[in-house]
Design a protein around this motif. Structure first.
Motif, PDB file in Angstrom:
ATOM      1  N   GLY A   1     -13.622  -4.153  49.662  1.00  0.00           N
ATOM      2  CA  GLY A   1     -14.234  -3.664  48.436  1.00  0.00           C
ATOM      3  C   GLY A   1     -14.420  -2.168  48.373  1.00  0.00           C
ATOM      4  N   THR A   2     -13.864  -1.428  49.332  1.00  0.00           N
ATOM      5  CA  THR A   2     -14.055   0.019  49.326  1.00  0.00           C
ATOM      6  C   THR A   2     -13.077   0.718  48.386  1.00  0.00           C
ATOM      7  N   ASN A   3     -12.092  -0.012  47.886  1.00  0.00           N
ATOM      8  CA  ASN A   3     -11.045   0.615  47.080  1.00  0.00           C
ATOM      9  C   ASN A   3     -11.156   0.268  45.594  1.00  0.00           C
ATOM     10  N   GLU A   4     -12.365   0.012  45.102  1.00  0.00           N
ATOM     11  CA  GLU A   4     -12.548  -0.342  43.700  1.00  0.00           C
ATOM     12  C   GLU A   4     -12.309   0.893  42.828  1.00  0.00           C
ATOM     13  N   LEU A   5     -11.361   0.793  41.911  1.00  0.00           N
ATOM     14  CA  LEU A   5     -11.017   1.915  41.038  1.00  0.00           C
ATOM     15  C   LEU A   5     -11.375   1.578  39.600  1.00  0.00           C
ATOM     16  N   THR A   6     -11.797   2.607  38.858  1.00  0.00           N
ATOM     17  CA  THR A   6     -12.037   2.405  37.426  1.00  0.00           C
ATOM     18  C   THR A   6     -10.726   2.504  36.649  1.00  0.00           C
ATOM     19  N   ILE A   7      -9.701   3.131  37.271  1.00  0.00           N
ATOM     20  CA  ILE A   7      -8.374   3.176  36.658  1.00  0.00           C
ATOM     21  C   ILE A   7      -7.683   1.850  36.963  1.00  0.00           C
ATOM     22  N   LYS A   8      -7.306   1.128  35.949  1.00  0.00           N
ATOM     23  CA  LYS A   8      -6.731  -0.205  36.158  1.00  0.00           C
ATOM     24  C   LYS A   8      -5.224  -0.243  35.940  1.00  0.00           C
ATOM     25  N   GLU A   9      -4.642   0.853  35.415  1.00  0.00           N
ATOM     26  CA  GLU A   9      -3.198   0.936  35.193  1.00  0.00           C
ATOM     27  C   GLU A   9      -2.714   2.295  35.671  1.00  0.00           C
ATOM     28  N   LEU A  10      -1.611   2.311  36.384  1.00  0.00           N
ATOM     29  CA  LEU A  10      -1.122   3.572  36.930  1.00  0.00           C
ATOM     30  C   LEU A  10       0.378   3.463  37.195  1.00  0.00           C
TER      31      LEU A  10
ATOM     32  N   LEU B   1      -9.600   7.310  47.905  1.00  0.00           N
ATOM     33  CA  LEU B   1     -10.920   7.910  47.676  1.00  0.00           C
ATOM     34  C   LEU B   1     -10.875   8.923  46.528  1.00  0.00           C
ATOM     35  N   ARG B   2      -9.797   9.718  46.481  1.00  0.00           N
ATOM     36  CA  ARG B   2      -9.653  10.685  45.383  1.00  0.00           C
ATOM     37  C   ARG B   2      -9.558   9.956  44.037  1.00  0.00           C
ATOM     38  N   LEU B   3      -8.776   8.873  44.020  1.00  0.00           N
ATOM     39  CA  LEU B   3      -8.600   8.122  42.776  1.00  0.00           C
ATOM     40  C   LEU B   3      -9.895   7.431  42.349  1.00  0.00           C
ATOM     41  N   GLN B   4     -10.695   7.021  43.335  1.00  0.00           N
ATOM     42  CA  GLN B   4     -11.984   6.403  43.008  1.00  0.00           C
ATOM     43  C   GLN B   4     -12.890   7.360  42.247  1.00  0.00           C
ATOM     44  N   GLN B   5     -12.760   8.650  42.545  1.00  0.00           N
ATOM     45  CA  GLN B   5     -13.629   9.645  41.923  1.00  0.00           C
ATOM     46  C   GLN B   5     -13.216   9.976  40.485  1.00  0.00           C
ATOM     47  N   LEU B   6     -12.010   9.532  40.094  1.00  0.00           N
ATOM     48  CA  LEU B   6     -11.521   9.797  38.737  1.00  0.00           C
ATOM     49  C   LEU B   6     -11.890   8.640  37.818  1.00  0.00           C
ATOM     50  N   THR B   7     -12.541   8.960  36.700  1.00  0.00           N
ATOM     51  CA  THR B   7     -12.873   7.940  35.715  1.00  0.00           C
ATOM     52  C   THR B   7     -11.952   8.109  34.502  1.00  0.00           C
ATOM     53  N   PRO B   8     -11.812   7.072  33.689  1.00  0.00           N
ATOM     54  CA  PRO B   8     -11.021   7.215  32.456  1.00  0.00           C
ATOM     55  C   PRO B   8     -11.522   8.365  31.583  1.00  0.00           C
ATOM     56  N   GLY B   9     -12.839   8.572  31.552  1.00  0.00           N
ATOM     57  CA  GLY B   9     -13.396   9.676  30.760  1.00  0.00           C
ATOM     58  C   GLY B   9     -12.930  11.032  31.255  1.00  0.00           C
TER      59      GLY B   9
ATOM     60  N   PRO C   1      -0.317   4.692  31.239  1.00  0.00           N
ATOM     61  CA  PRO C   1      -0.840   5.905  30.592  1.00  0.00           C
ATOM     62  C   PRO C   1      -0.885   7.129  31.506  1.00  0.00           C
ATOM     63  N   TYR C   2      -1.134   6.911  32.791  1.00  0.00           N
ATOM     64  CA  TYR C   2      -1.191   8.029  33.733  1.00  0.00           C
ATOM     65  C   TYR C   2      -0.265   7.749  34.910  1.00  0.00           C
ATOM     66  N   LYS C   3       0.283   8.821  35.464  1.00  0.00           N
ATOM     67  CA  LYS C   3       1.209   8.682  36.588  1.00  0.00           C
ATOM     68  C   LYS C   3       0.738   9.531  37.755  1.00  0.00           C
ATOM     69  N   LEU C   4       0.716   8.916  38.933  1.00  0.00           N
ATOM     70  CA  LEU C   4       0.459   9.637  40.170  1.00  0.00           C
ATOM     71  C   LEU C   4       1.814   9.920  40.813  1.00  0.00           C
ATOM     72  N   TYR C   5       2.111  11.198  41.010  1.00  0.00           N
ATOM     73  CA  TYR C   5       3.407  11.585  41.559  1.00  0.00           C
ATOM     74  C   TYR C   5       3.191  12.326  42.873  1.00  0.00           C
ATOM     75  N   LEU C   6       3.725  11.783  43.966  1.00  0.00           N
ATOM     76  CA  LEU C   6       3.650  12.428  45.275  1.00  0.00           C
ATOM     77  C   LEU C   6       4.810  13.415  45.362  1.00  0.00           C
ATOM     78  N   SER C   7       4.499  14.670  45.104  1.00  0.00           N
ATOM     79  CA  SER C   7       5.564  15.661  44.914  1.00  0.00           C
ATOM     80  C   SER C   7       6.167  16.171  46.214  1.00  0.00           C
ATOM     81  N   ASP C   8       5.386  16.193  47.294  1.00  0.00           N
ATOM     82  CA  ASP C   8       5.921  16.750  48.536  1.00  0.00           C
ATOM     83  C   ASP C   8       5.060  16.290  49.712  1.00  0.00           C
ATOM     84  N   GLU C   9       5.708  15.885  50.780  1.00  0.00           N
ATOM     85  CA  GLU C   9       5.005  15.501  52.008  1.00  0.00           C
ATOM     86  C   GLU C   9       5.663  16.228  53.167  1.00  0.00           C
ATOM     87  N   GLN C  10       4.880  17.034  53.872  1.00  0.00           N
ATOM     88  CA  GLN C  10       5.427  17.840  54.961  1.00  0.00           C
ATOM     89  C   GLN C  10       4.657  17.573  56.243  1.00  0.00           C
TER      90      GLN C  10
END
Length: 201
Positions: free
Chosen positions: A26-35, A152-160, A66-75
């Motif tokens: 239950g630690t990964n509960e997100l308010t964003i339901k579509e991504l 954790l970063r995504l959890q901090q983002l709300t639809p608002g 509606p929103y897209k998470l894009y991992l642009s670079d991993e080094q």
């Protein structure tokens, strides 16, 4: 038996009251339901693991969300921390940096940030196979932690908050379009000088 069950339930209630949660419960509960989810390395392990964690957390991951998470670079980089006897390397540090963007409507960038994770592992010059295993384990742990931190970063983002970021991005895009139009208009209205005629000798 009943006493044992009551004891376990009592401990669980006590720990949850203190804010304690087991990893993955239950630690990964997100308010964003579509991504929508994408990556520069579309079939890489990080994006694959992140997709699995998002879906197991109840997020619908699909193209056109509606929103897209894009991992642009991993080094990934590696450096020596300390030396053992006879010049053999004792400790390595693996450092991984993940840059990401959150994109909204009209393909506008709403947010750009990065995550950074370090792990240390022991390198034994007399046991190269074991050292390789240690290095691989450190990289796997690093990737797992990157995914957890992203959640954790995504959890901090709300639809608002995302709507506010979208509005700000829309305003920026509109201002840039207006500035470009004004510049083009000014250039069109500026009289052009005819090329100088060089007198023939």
């Amino acid at each position: 038996m009943i006493k044992r069950n009551l004891l376990v339930m009592g401990l669980a209630v006590l720990l949850s009251a203190c804010g304690f949660q087991l990893r993955g419960t239950g630690t990964n509960e997100l308010t964003i339901k579509e991504l929508d989810l994408g990556a520069r390395n579309a079939y890489g392990e990080t994006v694959t693991q992140l997709r699995q964690v998002l879906e197991s957390s109840g997020v619908k991951v699909y193209n056109g969300a509606p929103y897209k998470l894009y991992l642009s670079d991993e080094q990934e980089s590696q450096r020596i921390l300390s030396y053992a006897g006879a010049g053999r390397t004792g400790e390595y540090q693996v450092n991984t940096v993940l840059n990401y963007d959150i994109v909204g409507e009209h393909n506008l960038n709403l947010l750009s940030d990065k995550l950074e994770v370090q792990k240390v592992f022991i390198h034994d010059g007399n046991n190269l196979v074991g050292s390789d295993q240690e290095a691989n384990d450190a990289r796997r742990e690093t990737r797992r932690e990157l995914v957890q931190r992203m959640m954790l970063r995504l959890q901090q983002l709300t639809p608002g908050q995302l709507q506010q970021l979208q509005q700000a991005a829309n305003d920026r895009a509109r201002a840039e379009a207006d500035a470009l139009k004004a510049a083009q208009k000014a250039e069109a209205e500026t009289p052009r000088q005819s090329p100088l005629e060089v007198p023939q000798q």
